[in-house]
Design a protein around this motif. Structure first.
Motif, PDB file in Angstrom:
ATOM      1  N   UNK A   1       0.840  -1.191   0.000  1.00  0.00           N
ATOM      2  CA  UNK A   1       0.000   0.000   0.000  1.00  0.00           C
ATOM      3  C   UNK A   1       0.881   1.250   0.000  1.00  0.00           C
ATOM      4  N   UNK A   2       0.557   2.194  -0.868  1.00  0.00           N
ATOM      5  CA  UNK A   2       1.334   3.419  -0.974  1.00  0.00           C
ATOM      6  C   UNK A   2       2.384   3.400  -2.072  1.00  0.00           C
ATOM      7  N   UNK A   3       2.642   2.226  -2.639  1.00  0.00           N
ATOM      8  CA  UNK A   3       3.600   2.152  -3.748  1.00  0.00           C
ATOM      9  C   UNK A   3       2.864   2.323  -5.070  1.00  0.00           C
ATOM     10  N   UNK A   4       3.585   2.815  -6.074  1.00  0.00           N
ATOM     11  CA  UNK A   4       3.004   3.061  -7.391  1.00  0.00           C
ATOM     12  C   UNK A   4       3.845   2.320  -8.432  1.00  0.00           C
ATOM     13  N   UNK A   5       3.228   1.418  -9.179  1.00  0.00           N
ATOM     14  CA  UNK A   5       3.919   0.691 -10.236  1.00  0.00           C
ATOM     15  C   UNK A   5       3.483   1.241 -11.584  1.00  0.00           C
TER      16      UNK A   5
END
Length: 349
Positions: free
Chosen positions: A147-151
């Motif tokens: 959660x909170x990461x962007x791919x």
């Protein structure tokens, strides 16, 4: 830090020599010479007609390259089919005999060649076959990212549409802006530059998405922004499987679309016209939605290759694509990658 001589005989340039130009432009290693007898006597910047590789000489052969004291010979092309040109063998053997390590992204593994392997053992040098796939297997499990990461996955209309360079430029710009970001290499050139990643086009189909998923999960666990290098194109008659494995293995939160201005057919397939850009965008977004229907992943910007156009024509092409798609468009090399990262930042607010 390696001192690299790049072997790109007869093919050094933006397209067929994209491995060579990618390493020169992005690697932290030092390129001391490029071998291409058809352009010998120039420097790299003159041959490319761009301010890249100024002062790096293009030389006749490995014998001349050795005068620049390289410690590595890197195969700088990735020809269709990945075979080793027979006329290059003497140059590779000569390099090995002078103590140079070999880096190759060909589909044919030089380390499996009896003559080359024996020479490498005799002279105590290494052969890194970048496309050699790991032996492990893994089927995709559809594990959620931290959660909170962007791919962000780079997709495109064809091979050689700027997916690797755009991902690398976006990663640099994201770090400059203070984001914890990383680049995930999925092809031989990206792996040579980053010293990480997977040769996705060499993986067994059943395990490509799973191994890619594992790789992306490792990066999202320690980074807020993860830029995944794209491969092939979903509409490509030969290389669509590798693109689908990346779409479903990385399960991206956003896409950046890459295209060469004015291109109308798949390269090498004149009978295969490109759909409209809006249709190409739609099919990539839809392929992700098969796994994530509740959280739409969309293309938020377009990276356009314009190096075959003069500046006025390039700006006109960018304006035309902006009007056609309603998305921000740039050629990151000529005009900066900032608009695409702006679009991503706005998307993730």
């Amino acid at each position: 830090m390696r001192r690299i001589a790049i072997l790109a005989e007869g093919l050094f340039g933006w397209h067929y020599g994209k491995t060579a130009t990618g390493v020169i432009r992005y690697s932290q290693d030092t390129t001391v010479a490029v071998i291409d007898s058809t352009q010998a006597g120039q420097d790299v910047a003159h041959a490319l007609q761009r301010p890249i590789g100024e002062g790096i000489p293009i030389v006749q052969d490995i014998t001349e390259a050795l005068t620049y004291q390289p410690d590595t010979l890197l195969i700088g092309i990735a020809p269709r089919g990945g075979a080793l040109p027979a006329s290059w063998r003497w140059q590779i053997l000569n390099a090995i005999e002078h103590g140079l390590n070999i880096v190759s992204g060909l589909h044919v593994f030089l380390g499996d060649d009896e003559e080359l392997r024996a020479a490498a053992q005799k002279h105590n040098v290494s052969i890194w076959d970048v496309r050699r796939a790991p032996e492990k297997t893994r089927v995709a499990e559809f594990v959620p990212h931290r959660e909170g990461s962007h791919t962000i996955l780079l997709v495109g209309s064809d091979c050689s549409s700027g997916k690797m360079s755009t991902a690398l430029d976006l990663n640099v710009e994201a770090q400059r802006r203070g984001h914890r970001s990383a680049f995930v290499a999925t092809g031989q050139t990206g792996m040579m530059i980053a010293n990480n990643g997977l040769p996705v086009d060499s993986l067994i189909n059943d395990f490509a998405a799973g191994l890619m998923e594992e790789q992306v999960l490792q990066f999202t666990n320690s980074n807020d922004w993860v830029f995944v290098e794209g491969q092939g194109a979903l509409n490509h008659p030969g290389y669509s499987p590798v693109t689908l494995s990346l779409l479903h293995g990385s399960v991206p939160d956003a896409l950046i679309f890459c295209h060469k201005a004015g291109q109308t057919t798949i390269e090498g397939y004149p009978q295969c016209p490109l759909p409209t850009l809006n249709r190409l965008i739609e099919i990539n977004e839809e392929a992700v939605s098969w796994l994530k229907p509740e959280r739409k992943c969309r293309v938020v910007g377009i990276s356009l290759i314009t190096n075959h156009l003069d500046e006025q024509a390039a700006r006109e092409a960018i304006t035309q694509v902006e009007q056609e798609t309603g998305l921000p468009v740039t050629d990151g090399f000529r005009f900066g990658i900032g608009p695409l990262l702006d679009a991503l930042e706005n998307h993730f607010k």
